[in-house]
Design an enzyme around this catalytic site. Structure first.
Site, short mmCIF file in Angstrom:
data_model
loop_
_atom_site.label_atom_id
_atom_site.label_comp_id
_atom_site.label_asym_id
_atom_site.label_seq_id
_atom_site.Cartn_x
_atom_site.Cartn_y
_atom_site.Cartn_z
N ASP A 252 56.69 9.85 8.63
CA ASP A 252 57.17 9.27 9.88
C ASP A 252 56.09 9.36 10.95
O ASP A 252 55.05 9.97 10.75
CB ASP A 252 58.45 9.97 10.35
N HIS B 116 68.17 16.15 11.22
CA HIS B 116 67.43 14.95 10.80
C HIS B 116 66.43 15.26 9.69
O HIS B 116 65.97 16.39 9.52
CB HIS B 116 66.77 14.25 11.98
N GLU C 256 67.82 10.06 12.10
CA GLU C 256 68.57 10.81 13.10
C GLU C 256 70.07 10.80 12.82
O GLU C 256 70.57 9.98 12.03
CB GLU C 256 68.30 10.21 14.49
N ASN D 215 68.92 19.19 14.60
CA ASN D 215 70.06 18.27 14.61
C ASN D 215 70.34 17.71 13.22
O ASN D 215 71.16 16.80 13.07
CB ASN D 215 69.83 17.14 15.61
#
Length: 244
Positions: free
Chosen positions: A67, A138, A143, A136
């Site tokens: 990414d 991810h 996400e 979170n």
């Protein structure tokens, strides 16, 4: 699930590095995806040490970037590319022809997604992917709320990611979007390594491996991968029910 828990970050890093070394010995021409971030740093330093000692040879491997922050590139300190080149590719002497990364500064990001997809599709699928775990949940920049049916795509960043991501930069950055391999690439990889360390990851670890499989916790999808290996230090594993 294959869960490995270690007393320390260093022990975890050494074990992940050995797992990658063992995999490459079996398939020297593997297509590998490795992440940026703090979690894999110890693993990369172990791999560099092993390569310099002649215990592993990366010369036939091909690397795909996981990414990147949209708008940033290799010259930007704090970018995923800058990190991987500085910590791994340059120390290992990896050739540019072996590396395929998103150009997150490109005018046509959809074309970048197609380009990286094609690299992977030509190979069939990723052989090995290593992932960090976001607080979170991810994976890469997949996400919370992401579709599990995506290949490479551009995504609006979660507010947690925007905030936590500032730690990689010396000055405040406006972080709005990421470009990332999708969950389908991850799930089609022959082997997945997920790593997490420290108490800040403990809740995410518990939800990822014991909670419901749901897009609101992207890492939970790895519960259904046939060859996923989870590496945690004891602090990250502390909230798992029945944790030893």
């Amino acid at each position: 699930m294959n869960i490995h828990v270690f007393a320390s970050y260093d022990e975890m890093s050494k074990s992940i590095a050995q797992s990658i070394i063992d995999f490459l010995r079996e398939k020297p021409n593997a297509l590998i995806c490795l992440p940026g971030g703090n979690t894999p740093l110890g693993t990369y330093r172990e791999l560099v040490t092993a390569a310099k000692a002649g215990r592993i040879d990366f010369s036939r491997a091909t690397f795909v970037g996981l990414d990147e922050w949209v708008g940033l590139g290799i010259e930007d300190e704090g970018s995923c590319q800058h990190f991987l080149y500085h910590e791994l590719f340059h120390p290992l002497g990896i050739k540019e022809s072996q590396i395929h990364f998103f150009d997150a500064k490109a005018d046509d990001l959809a074309a970048e997604c197609r380009r990286i997809d094609e690299v992977i599709f030509r190979h069939g699928s990723l052989d090995l992917i290593m992932l960090g775990l976001g607080v979170n949940g991810h994976l890469g920049f997949n996400e919370p709320g992401v579709s599990f049916e995506n290949y490479s795509h551009v995504i609006d960043l979660d507010n947690v990611t925007k905030t936590v991501g500032q730690k990689y930069f010396k000055e405040q950055k406006e972080l709005t979007q990421g470009i990332t391999l999708g969950i389908k690439h991850i799930m089609e990889a022959k082997k997945v390594i997920l790593a997490a360390d420290g108490p800040k990851k403990a809740e995410a670890v518990q939800r990822a491996i014991q909670g419901e499989v749901t897009p609101s916790m992207p890492a939970s999808v790895l519960q259904t991968h046939p060859n996923a290996h989870f590496f945690f230090d004891k602090l990250a594993y502390a909230k798992v029910e029945g944790a030893r």
